[in-house]
Design a protein around this motif. Structure first.
Motif, short mmCIF file in Angstrom:
data_model
loop_
_atom_site.label_atom_id
_atom_site.label_comp_id
_atom_site.label_asym_id
_atom_site.label_seq_id
_atom_site.Cartn_x
_atom_site.Cartn_y
_atom_site.Cartn_z
N ALA A 36 7.82 1.35 3.43
CA ALA A 36 8.68 0.19 3.15
C ALA A 36 8.00 -0.77 2.19
N ALA A 37 6.68 -0.93 2.31
CA ALA A 37 5.95 -1.85 1.43
C ALA A 37 5.84 -1.30 0.02
N ASP A 38 5.80 0.03 -0.13
CA ASP A 38 5.67 0.65 -1.45
C ASP A 38 6.51 1.93 -1.47
N PRO A 39 7.80 1.82 -1.79
CA PRO A 39 8.67 3.01 -1.78
C PRO A 39 8.23 4.11 -2.73
N GLY A 40 7.41 3.78 -3.72
CA GLY A 40 6.95 4.79 -4.68
C GLY A 40 5.64 5.45 -4.28
N ILE A 41 5.14 5.18 -3.09
CA ILE A 41 3.85 5.73 -2.68
C ILE A 41 3.92 7.25 -2.56
N ARG A 42 2.83 7.91 -2.96
CA ARG A 42 2.76 9.37 -2.83
C ARG A 42 2.53 9.71 -1.36
N LEU A 43 3.11 10.83 -0.92
CA LEU A 43 2.92 11.24 0.47
C LEU A 43 1.44 11.44 0.79
N SER A 44 0.68 11.93 -0.19
CA SER A 44 -0.75 12.17 0.06
C SER A 44 -1.52 10.88 0.26
N ASP A 45 -0.94 9.74 -0.15
CA ASP A 45 -1.61 8.45 -0.01
C ASP A 45 -1.19 7.71 1.26
N VAL A 46 -0.22 8.25 1.99
CA VAL A 46 0.20 7.60 3.24
C VAL A 46 -0.84 7.89 4.31
N ASP A 47 -1.37 6.83 4.91
CA ASP A 47 -2.42 6.98 5.91
C ASP A 47 -1.81 6.96 7.30
N VAL A 48 -1.92 8.07 8.01
CA VAL A 48 -1.34 8.17 9.35
C VAL A 48 -2.29 7.61 10.40
N LEU A 49 -3.60 7.78 10.19
CA LEU A 49 -4.59 7.39 11.18
C LEU A 49 -5.08 5.97 10.97
N THR A 50 -5.50 5.33 12.05
CA THR A 50 -6.18 4.04 11.93
C THR A 50 -7.61 4.31 11.46
N ALA A 51 -8.32 3.23 11.13
CA ALA A 51 -9.70 3.38 10.68
C ALA A 51 -10.56 4.01 11.78
N ASP A 52 -10.33 3.60 13.03
CA ASP A 52 -11.12 4.16 14.15
C ASP A 52 -10.80 5.64 14.35
N GLU A 53 -9.50 6.00 14.26
CA GLU A 53 -9.12 7.39 14.43
C GLU A 53 -9.70 8.26 13.32
N ARG A 54 -9.66 7.76 12.09
CA ARG A 54 -10.20 8.53 10.97
C ARG A 54 -11.70 8.71 11.12
N ALA A 55 -12.40 7.66 11.56
CA ALA A 55 -13.85 7.78 11.75
C ALA A 55 -14.16 8.80 12.84
N ARG A 56 -13.34 8.82 13.89
CA ARG A 56 -13.58 9.78 14.97
C ARG A 56 -13.36 11.21 14.50
N VAL A 57 -12.27 11.44 13.72
CA VAL A 57 -11.95 12.80 13.27
C VAL A 57 -12.92 13.27 12.19
N VAL A 58 -13.18 12.41 11.21
CA VAL A 58 -13.95 12.82 10.04
C VAL A 58 -15.45 12.80 10.30
N GLU A 59 -15.91 11.81 11.08
CA GLU A 59 -17.35 11.65 11.25
C GLU A 59 -17.84 12.19 12.59
N ARG A 60 -17.33 11.64 13.69
CA ARG A 60 -17.91 12.00 14.99
C ARG A 60 -17.57 13.43 15.39
N TRP A 61 -16.34 13.89 15.14
CA TRP A 61 -15.97 15.25 15.51
C TRP A 61 -16.59 16.30 14.60
N HIS A 62 -17.08 15.87 13.45
CA HIS A 62 -17.62 16.82 12.48
C HIS A 62 -19.11 16.59 12.23
N GLU A 63 -19.81 16.16 13.26
CA GLU A 63 -21.25 16.03 13.13
C GLU A 63 -21.87 17.42 13.33
#
Length: 209
Positions: free
Chosen positions: A93-120
């Motif tokens: 809604a804030a940016d109707p022209g946004i690319r789907l690949s740029d839409v962030d589904v996860l919060t910062a904490d969720e992303r840190a958990r998936v990308v960093e802690r789960w992949h140590e």
């Protein structure tokens, strides 16, 4: 045979109700809508969004509800899914022209958990040797030891090395060179491991299809 306990077509439904509410005008009768008690879940997960309009009939936002199968989801999980949906809608809604690949589904904490802690998964390499080199060395030391097992199928390190070498020579004969990508379309099993190792030996990178 078809199970009568669930729909055979899909398990997750997202519905947008944007049809104006009907107005009943019956002579001498006053009609009003009654809220519907939530029915039993017909799907694993059903998300319903209802368009809200102001007194002039202009769009005024969305209401939503989530209906879930309690034997599959708990309330916290459903709430997290709803918050992610709201986060996606806010960004679009804030940016109707946004690319789907740029839409962030996860919060910062969720992303840190998936990308960093789960992949140590950092580990010290065995002297910088590659996987093909390590497999070849193990085949020399323990050719009869089981290298790969899938169900009733099992191959030793010696057999794995021989099969992978034959396939690697064939791939090089087809023109596979260093850093070439080779598609592999194989079911999970011994042949998949042989194919992956052979592609590495030929210098390429395998791409699972």
């Amino acid at each position: 045979s078809r199970s009568l306990s669930r729909t055979p077509l899909f398990q997750v439904m997202l519905a947008l109700q944007n049809v104006p509410e009907p107005e009943w005008r019956l002579r001498g009768t006053r009609v009003r809508a009654l809220p519907m008690v939530a029915p039993a879940a017909r799907f694993d997960l059903a998300v319903t969004l209802t368009e809200r309009r102001d007194e002039r009939g202009a769009p005024a936002g969305l209401d939503g509800d989530v209906l879930l199968a309690a034997d599959l989801f708990d309330e916290d999980t459903a709430g997290a899914l709803a918050r992610r949906l709201v986060r996606v809608l806010d960004q679009v809604a804030a940016d109707p022209g946004i690319r789907l690949s740029d839409v962030d589904v996860l919060t910062a904490d969720e992303r840190a958990r998936v990308v960093e802690r789960w992949h140590e998964t950092a580990a010290v390499s065995a002297g910088g040797a590659s996987v093909p080199e390590l497999c070849a060395e193990r085949a020399r030391r323990s050719p009869d030891a089981v290298a790969v097992r899938c169900g009733a199928d099992a191959v030793s390190y010696g057999e794995l090395e021989a099969r992978a070498n034959r396939l690697a020579r064939h791939l090089r004969g087809l023109g596979v060179r260093r850093e070439d990508r080779v598609g592999l379309c194989l079911p999970r099993g011994v042949d998949m491991v042989v194919g992956e190792l052979a592609v590495w030996k030929a210098g390429g990178a395998f791409v699972p299809l």
